[in-house]
Design a protein around this motif. Structure first.
Motif, PDB file in Angstrom:
ATOM      1  N   TYR A  82       1.057  -0.945  -0.239  1.00  0.00           N
ATOM      2  CA  TYR A  82      -0.160  -0.550   0.373  1.00  0.00           C
ATOM      3  C   TYR A  82       1.207   1.305  -0.359  1.00  0.00           C
ATOM      4  CZ  TYR A  82       1.743  -0.482   4.688  1.00  0.00           C
ATOM      5  OH  TYR A  82       1.993  -1.017   6.070  1.00  0.00           O
ATOM      6  N   GLY A  83      -0.273   2.606  -0.516  1.00  0.00           N
ATOM      7  CA  GLY A  83       0.962   4.013  -0.128  1.00  0.00           C
ATOM      8  C   GLY A  83       0.096   4.587  -0.663  1.00  0.00           C
ATOM      9  N   PRO A  84       0.601   6.005  -1.159  1.00  0.00           N
ATOM     10  CA  PRO A  84       0.146   7.561  -2.004  1.00  0.00           C
ATOM     11  C   PRO A  84      -0.390   6.273  -2.894  1.00  0.00           C
ATOM     12  CG  PRO A  84       2.634   7.627  -0.922  1.00  0.00           C
ATOM     13  CD  PRO A  84       2.257   6.208  -1.043  1.00  0.00           C
ATOM     14  N   LYS A  85      -1.979   7.409  -3.445  1.00  0.00           N
ATOM     15  CA  LYS A  85      -2.273   6.963  -4.901  1.00  0.00           C
ATOM     16  C   LYS A  85      -2.745   8.568  -5.381  1.00  0.00           C
ATOM     17  CE  LYS A  85      -5.953   4.063  -1.303  1.00  0.00           C
ATOM     18  NZ  LYS A  85      -5.288   2.666  -1.778  1.00  0.00           N
ATOM     19  N   LEU A  86      -2.643   7.991  -6.351  1.00  0.00           N
ATOM     20  CA  LEU A  86      -2.884   8.791  -7.711  1.00  0.00           C
ATOM     21  C   LEU A  86      -4.700   9.239  -8.364  1.00  0.00           C
ATOM     22  CD1 LEU A  86      -1.950  11.304  -9.627  1.00  0.00           C
ATOM     23  CD2 LEU A  86      -1.423   8.741 -11.657  1.00  0.00           C
ATOM     24  N   VAL A  87      -4.979   9.819  -7.956  1.00  0.00           N
ATOM     25  CA  VAL A  87      -6.816   9.308  -7.905  1.00  0.00           C
ATOM     26  C   VAL A  87      -7.096  10.971  -9.170  1.00  0.00           C
ATOM     27  CG1 VAL A  87      -7.041   9.073  -5.791  1.00  0.00           C
ATOM     28  CG2 VAL A  87      -7.435  11.064  -5.889  1.00  0.00           C
ATOM     29  N   LYS A  88      -8.028  10.346 -10.035  1.00  0.00           N
ATOM     30  CA  LYS A  88      -8.468  11.057 -10.343  1.00  0.00           C
ATOM     31  C   LYS A  88     -10.227  11.503 -10.145  1.00  0.00           C
ATOM     32  CE  LYS A  88      -9.247   7.941 -14.288  1.00  0.00           C
ATOM     33  NZ  LYS A  88      -9.358   7.252 -15.605  1.00  0.00           N
ATOM     34  N   LYS A  89     -11.039  12.234 -10.882  1.00  0.00           N
ATOM     35  CA  LYS A  89     -12.647  12.249 -11.377  1.00  0.00           C
ATOM     36  C   LYS A  89     -12.604  10.761 -12.030  1.00  0.00           C
ATOM     37  CE  LYS A  89     -14.228  16.035 -10.077  1.00  0.00           C
ATOM     38  NZ  LYS A  89     -15.504  17.327 -10.674  1.00  0.00           N
ATOM     39  N   LYS A  90     -13.108  10.147 -11.820  1.00  0.00           N
ATOM     40  CA  LYS A  90     -13.912   8.682 -12.527  1.00  0.00           C
ATOM     41  C   LYS A  90     -14.395   8.863 -14.494  1.00  0.00           C
ATOM     42  CE  LYS A  90     -16.191   6.099  -9.023  1.00  0.00           C
ATOM     43  NZ  LYS A  90     -17.326   5.983  -8.184  1.00  0.00           N
ATOM     44  N   ASP A  91     -14.365  10.103 -14.776  1.00  0.00           N
ATOM     45  CA  ASP A  91     -15.628  10.076 -16.017  1.00  0.00           C
ATOM     46  C   ASP A  91     -13.726  11.250 -16.326  1.00  0.00           C
ATOM     47  OD1 ASP A  91     -15.107  12.562 -15.069  1.00  0.00           O
ATOM     48  OD2 ASP A  91     -16.893  13.425 -16.182  1.00  0.00           O
ATOM     49  N   LYS A  92     -12.622  10.967 -15.943  1.00  0.00           N
ATOM     50  CA  LYS A  92     -11.188  12.256 -15.951  1.00  0.00           C
ATOM     51  C   LYS A  92      -9.961  11.499 -17.504  1.00  0.00           C
ATOM     52  CE  LYS A  92     -10.373  15.559 -15.676  1.00  0.00           C
ATOM     53  NZ  LYS A  92     -10.700  17.393 -16.146  1.00  0.00           N
ATOM     54  N   ILE A  93      -9.797  11.264 -18.245  1.00  0.00           N
ATOM     55  CA  ILE A  93      -9.147  10.902 -19.137  1.00  0.00           C
ATOM     56  C   ILE A  93      -7.883  11.242 -19.212  1.00  0.00           C
ATOM     57  CG2 ILE A  93      -8.365   9.843 -21.543  1.00  0.00           C
ATOM     58  CD1 ILE A  93     -11.219   9.253 -22.456  1.00  0.00           C
ATOM     59  N   LEU A  94      -6.750  11.065 -18.244  1.00  0.00           N
ATOM     60  CA  LEU A  94      -5.452  11.236 -18.231  1.00  0.00           C
ATOM     61  C   LEU A  94      -4.780  11.404 -19.553  1.00  0.00           C
ATOM     62  CD1 LEU A  94      -4.443  10.766 -14.821  1.00  0.00           C
ATOM     63  CD2 LEU A  94      -6.011  12.508 -15.403  1.00  0.00           C
ATOM     64  N   LYS A  95      -4.469  13.218 -20.338  1.00  0.00           N
ATOM     65  CA  LYS A  95      -3.237  12.972 -21.503  1.00  0.00           C
ATOM     66  C   LYS A  95      -1.778  13.114 -20.471  1.00  0.00           C
ATOM     67  CE  LYS A  95      -6.400  16.323 -23.101  1.00  0.00           C
ATOM     68  NZ  LYS A  95      -6.509  17.689 -24.325  1.00  0.00           N
ATOM     69  N   LYS A  96      -1.002  12.892 -21.121  1.00  0.00           N
ATOM     70  CA  LYS A  96       0.616  12.937 -21.149  1.00  0.00           C
ATOM     71  C   LYS A  96       0.619  13.487 -20.417  1.00  0.00           C
ATOM     72  CE  LYS A  96       2.455   9.139 -24.128  1.00  0.00           C
ATOM     73  NZ  LYS A  96       3.462   9.470 -25.169  1.00  0.00           N
ATOM     74  N   ASN A  97       0.653  15.131 -20.521  1.00  0.00           N
ATOM     75  CA  ASN A  97       0.472  16.661 -19.964  1.00  0.00           C
ATOM     76  C   ASN A  97      -0.348  16.416 -18.842  1.00  0.00           C
ATOM     77  OD1 ASN A  97      -1.398  16.944 -21.855  1.00  0.00           O
ATOM     78  ND2 ASN A  97       0.051  19.146 -22.426  1.00  0.00           N
ATOM     79  N   PHE A  98      -0.720  15.481 -17.888  1.00  0.00           N
ATOM     80  CA  PHE A  98      -1.760  16.180 -17.433  1.00  0.00           C
ATOM     81  C   PHE A  98      -1.323  17.079 -15.879  1.00  0.00           C
ATOM     82  CE2 PHE A  98      -0.229  11.800 -15.468  1.00  0.00           C
ATOM     83  CZ  PHE A  98      -0.679  11.846 -14.116  1.00  0.00           C
ATOM     84  N   LYS A  99      -2.089  17.811 -15.609  1.00  0.00           N
ATOM     85  CA  LYS A  99      -1.894  18.394 -13.528  1.00  0.00           C
ATOM     86  C   LYS A  99      -2.405  17.950 -12.699  1.00  0.00           C
ATOM     87  CE  LYS A  99      -2.296  23.055 -12.685  1.00  0.00           C
ATOM     88  NZ  LYS A  99      -3.925  24.364 -12.676  1.00  0.00           N
TER      89      LYS A  99
END
Length: 287
Positions: A82-99
């Motif tokens: 376990y450890g830190p988690k990278l989270v996003k909104k469920k409908d979000k698609i992350l691009k290579k240069n995501f913020k």
């Protein structure tokens, strides 16, 4: 008159838990300990300034302060599955240069994130504000740490576990080094040895008296989570493996330093065992 020693730690449950045996006077000591609670990036920044006598730090910071601070074996936090988690909104698609929002430039999670997501646009925020930044679309994603990994908004999902990313880079099953403790080299070695022994005993006492101490922390409203989440969190990050680093943990810290060096974050690769307080000095001196 006893010497005053300032111990800086984060306000998250594991750091408070591991320090409070000292604060509550559960053990005799040769020093007057004074504690300061700051978020992890502030602690890392202060360590870069050589500010506090003893400070919680991110393990990833240590090679940058190794000339000024020795690394303690005790009060450590590792992720194991376990450890830190990278989270996003469920409908979000992350691009290579995501913020993305991270908790600090010198945190372990930032080091691992930067190795994996080289094109991401990073901003730094207090770890308590990262979930909100994702929910309000200030950023596309954020890395949650501390108690935040246990309970976050249902509209969010986990894009990646930093534990999995760590294993990919480490190439072997090693615990993930997250938080450690460092002590200023300007302190006399005899004092440094005593302080490490006191803090080690404090962590051991805390672990052996977890139920009593947890109740005291809850009663004093020193913890941000409820009793159930506190117990879960302490089992993850403040446990018997926090008392004193074992060989596997030391190997994992060296792997983190090696990766940081290989990816250009450090000027040299160091061996953690060369930077621990030499406890054998006391035995030699008294022999």
């Amino acid at each position: 008159m006893r010497k005053k020693i300032t111990v800086a730690h984060s306000p998250d449950a594991d750091d408070i838990f591991m320090y409070m045996a000292v604060k509550f006077g559960w053990l005799g000591q040769d020093f007057d300990f004074e504690n300061v609670a700051l978020d992890i990036q502030s602690l890392n920044d202060k360590a870069l300034e050589n500010f506090y006598d003893v400070s919680a730090i991110s393990f990833a910071l240590y090679p940058l302060i190794a000339d000024e601070y020795a690394l303690l074996r005790t009060a450590v936090s590792f992720g194991e599955g376990y450890g830190p988690k990278l989270v996003k909104k469920k409908d979000k698609i992350l691009k290579k240069n995501f913020k993305v929002a991270l908790s600090g430039a010198h945190t372990t999670n930032a080091l691992i994130f930067k190795m994996k997501y080289k094109e991401a646009k990073i901003i730094y925020k207090n770890f308590l504000d990262i979930e909100k930044a994702v929910l309000e679309d200030e950023v596309d994603a954020g890395v949650l740490i501390h108690e935040s990994i246990l309970d976050f908004d249902k509209s969010l999902c986990v894009e990646a576990e930093l534990w999995d990313i760590w294993l990919d880079f480490a190439k072997e099953n090693l615990p993930l080094p997250l938080g450690g403790m460092a002590l200023r080299r300007s302190l006399p070695l005899s004092d440094a040895i005593k302080i490490e022994k006191i803090l080690t005993k404090a962590v051991s006492l805390a672990d052996s008296n977890k139920a009593i101490l947890s109740k005291m922390l809850m009663q004093r409203k020193l913890i941000r989570v409820d009793e159930e989440k506190l117990n879960t969190y302490l089992n993850l990050y403040a446990n018997k493996n926090s008392i004193s680093m074992n060989e596997l943990q030391l190997k994992a810290v060296n792997k983190l330093f090696e990766l940081g060096f290989n990816y250009g974050f450090y000027e040299k690769n160091i061996d953690v065992k060369d930077y621990l307080i030499p406890l054998e000095y006391e035995e030699i001196r008294n022999s």
